[in-house]
Scaffold this motif. Sequence first.
Motif, PDB file in Angstrom:
ATOM      1  N   PHE A  24      -7.284   4.301  -5.734  1.00  0.00           N
ATOM      2  CA  PHE A  24      -8.047   4.834  -6.863  1.00  0.00           C
ATOM      3  C   PHE A  24      -9.125   3.835  -7.207  1.00  0.00           C
ATOM      4  CE2 PHE A  24      -8.874   4.941 -11.417  1.00  0.00           C
ATOM      5  CZ  PHE A  24      -9.287   6.243 -11.547  1.00  0.00           C
ATOM      6  N   ARG A  25     -10.391   4.267  -7.246  1.00  0.00           N
ATOM      7  CA  ARG A  25     -11.495   3.366  -7.529  1.00  0.00           C
ATOM      8  C   ARG A  25     -12.187   3.786  -8.822  1.00  0.00           C
ATOM      9  NH1 ARG A  25     -11.208   4.081  -2.162  1.00  0.00           N
ATOM     10  NH2 ARG A  25     -11.275   2.263  -0.822  1.00  0.00           N
ATOM     11  N   PRO A  26     -11.797   3.195  -9.942  1.00  0.00           N
ATOM     12  CA  PRO A  26     -12.431   3.561 -11.204  1.00  0.00           C
ATOM     13  C   PRO A  26     -13.907   3.221 -11.192  1.00  0.00           C
ATOM     14  CG  PRO A  26     -11.001   1.658 -11.498  1.00  0.00           C
ATOM     15  CD  PRO A  26     -10.782   2.152 -10.103  1.00  0.00           C
ATOM     16  N   ALA A  27     -14.740   4.165 -11.620  1.00  0.00           N
ATOM     17  CA  ALA A  27     -16.183   3.958 -11.598  1.00  0.00           C
ATOM     18  C   ALA A  27     -16.769   3.949 -13.002  1.00  0.00           C
ATOM     19  CB  ALA A  27     -16.850   5.053 -10.769  1.00  0.00           C
ATOM     20  N   LEU A 103       3.585   5.225  -4.383  1.00  0.00           N
ATOM     21  CA  LEU A 103       2.533   5.527  -5.358  1.00  0.00           C
ATOM     22  C   LEU A 103       1.202   5.761  -4.671  1.00  0.00           C
ATOM     23  CD1 LEU A 103       3.536   2.912  -8.065  1.00  0.00           C
ATOM     24  CD2 LEU A 103       3.707   5.383  -8.272  1.00  0.00           C
ATOM     25  N   ASP A 104       0.956   5.031  -3.583  1.00  0.00           N
ATOM     26  CA  ASP A 104      -0.277   5.196  -2.815  1.00  0.00           C
ATOM     27  C   ASP A 104      -0.373   6.599  -2.226  1.00  0.00           C
ATOM     28  OD1 ASP A 104      -2.665   3.996  -2.102  1.00  0.00           O
ATOM     29  OD2 ASP A 104      -1.932   3.355  -0.154  1.00  0.00           O
ATOM     30  N   GLN A 105       0.758   7.148  -1.793  1.00  0.00           N
ATOM     31  CA  GLN A 105       0.772   8.493  -1.227  1.00  0.00           C
ATOM     32  C   GLN A 105       0.398   9.549  -2.270  1.00  0.00           C
ATOM     33  OE1 GLN A 105       4.551   9.221   0.679  1.00  0.00           O
ATOM     34  NE2 GLN A 105       4.447   7.337   1.892  1.00  0.00           N
ATOM     35  N   PHE A 106       0.695   9.275  -3.527  1.00  0.00           N
ATOM     36  CA  PHE A 106       0.357  10.192  -4.608  1.00  0.00           C
ATOM     37  C   PHE A 106      -1.071   9.996  -5.106  1.00  0.00           C
ATOM     38  CE2 PHE A 106       4.903  10.682  -4.737  1.00  0.00           C
ATOM     39  CZ  PHE A 106       5.126  11.945  -5.244  1.00  0.00           C
ATOM     40  N   GLY A 107      -1.699   8.877  -4.709  1.00  0.00           N
ATOM     41  CA  GLY A 107      -3.048   8.596  -5.184  1.00  0.00           C
ATOM     42  C   GLY A 107      -3.087   7.777  -6.449  1.00  0.00           C
ATOM     43  N   HIS A 110      -1.292   7.726 -12.107  1.00  0.00           N
ATOM     44  CA  HIS A 110      -1.629   8.922 -12.895  1.00  0.00           C
ATOM     45  C   HIS A 110      -1.095  10.189 -12.227  1.00  0.00           C
ATOM     46  CE1 HIS A 110      -4.598   6.185 -14.750  1.00  0.00           C
ATOM     47  NE2 HIS A 110      -4.545   7.004 -15.777  1.00  0.00           N
ATOM     48  N   GLU A 111      -1.342  10.325 -10.929  1.00  0.00           N
ATOM     49  CA  GLU A 111      -0.894  11.517 -10.220  1.00  0.00           C
ATOM     50  C   GLU A 111       0.620  11.530 -10.066  1.00  0.00           C
ATOM     51  OE1 GLU A 111      -2.546  14.196  -9.220  1.00  0.00           O
ATOM     52  OE2 GLU A 111      -4.298  13.388 -10.240  1.00  0.00           O
ATOM     53  N   PHE A 112       1.203  10.360  -9.866  1.00  0.00           N
ATOM     54  CA  PHE A 112       2.645  10.263  -9.680  1.00  0.00           C
ATOM     55  C   PHE A 112       3.395  10.792 -10.897  1.00  0.00           C
ATOM     56  CE2 PHE A 112       6.607   7.801 -10.206  1.00  0.00           C
ATOM     57  CZ  PHE A 112       7.261   8.146  -9.029  1.00  0.00           C
ATOM     58  N   MET A 113       2.896  10.439 -12.094  1.00  0.00           N
ATOM     59  CA  MET A 113       3.604  10.852 -13.306  1.00  0.00           C
ATOM     60  C   MET A 113       2.946  12.040 -14.014  1.00  0.00           C
ATOM     61  SD  MET A 113       2.720   7.603 -15.805  1.00  0.00           S
ATOM     62  CE  MET A 113       3.710   8.307 -17.134  1.00  0.00           C
ATOM     63  N   ARG A 114       1.894  12.597 -13.395  1.00  0.00           N
ATOM     64  CA  ARG A 114       1.202  13.758 -13.955  1.00  0.00           C
ATOM     65  C   ARG A 114       0.693  13.458 -15.365  1.00  0.00           C
ATOM     66  NH1 ARG A 114      -0.759  16.168 -10.210  1.00  0.00           N
ATOM     67  NH2 ARG A 114      -0.991  18.066 -11.448  1.00  0.00           N
ATOM     68  N   LEU A 167      -2.096   0.926  -8.574  1.00  0.00           N
ATOM     69  CA  LEU A 167      -1.582   1.836  -9.593  1.00  0.00           C
ATOM     70  C   LEU A 167      -2.688   2.681 -10.204  1.00  0.00           C
ATOM     71  CD1 LEU A 167       0.919  -0.528 -11.486  1.00  0.00           C
ATOM     72  CD2 LEU A 167       1.450   1.190  -9.760  1.00  0.00           C
ATOM     73  N   GLY A 168      -3.941   2.199 -10.115  1.00  0.00           N
ATOM     74  CA  GLY A 168      -5.063   2.931 -10.716  1.00  0.00           C
ATOM     75  C   GLY A 168      -5.137   2.712 -12.211  1.00  0.00           C
TER      76      GLY A 168
END
Length: 206
Positions: A24-27, A103-107, A110-114, A167-168
């Motif tokens: 995840f690359r926050p911009a 967690l990397d597989q989920f992206g 955030h995506e892991f825990m919706r 983790l993003g």
Amino acid sequence: SDRVTEDSHYKLRGGETPGSSRMFRPAFPFMFTLLNTDEKTAARRGRLSLAHGEVETPAFMPVGTRGTVKSVHPAELVDPALDCRIILGNTYHLYLRPGTDVLDQFGGLHEFMRWEPPILTDSGGYQVMSLSELRKITEEGVKFRSPVDGSEVWLDPERSMAVQRQLGSDVVMIFDECTPYPVSREDSSKSMELSRRWAKRSLIAH
């Protein structure tokens, strides 16, 4: 009118880590806007603008140590009754389980825990104190004995920053030594100086 503090613009940077395929690359810039200051107490009310949304401060920030706020569904957290705008995740525990590969597989977390709003992650520094019987501190970092399976776990400023990137996290914490209480002035001073050196390494790694 709203005004932005002088040091408000801190650009979040993403980056690859060894073995990572999806990061995840926050911009979006990290920005703090000062909204009001109490003349008597100097207490401040402000707004954090982050990659996943805005958070007005002071804020209620529930703890989701291992990717979930226990017994509370994410939909309930954003319900007007609670109106949570940010939650906290624990770098050390998420690093152990489920692990950064999952967690990397989920992206990312955030995506892991919706969970769509912002996430703040601590650095693992608290576990330096809370797991004192299972760790050894050196200048380079901390060697832990995993409470999950007893395996050896290494955490230092560079690895802490890398894990938080995976983790993003919207807000990352520097890796530090959290002292117990009570603590002597001498030990507190040594700990502060060590944390200052680790803070510099954390900034370079981030």
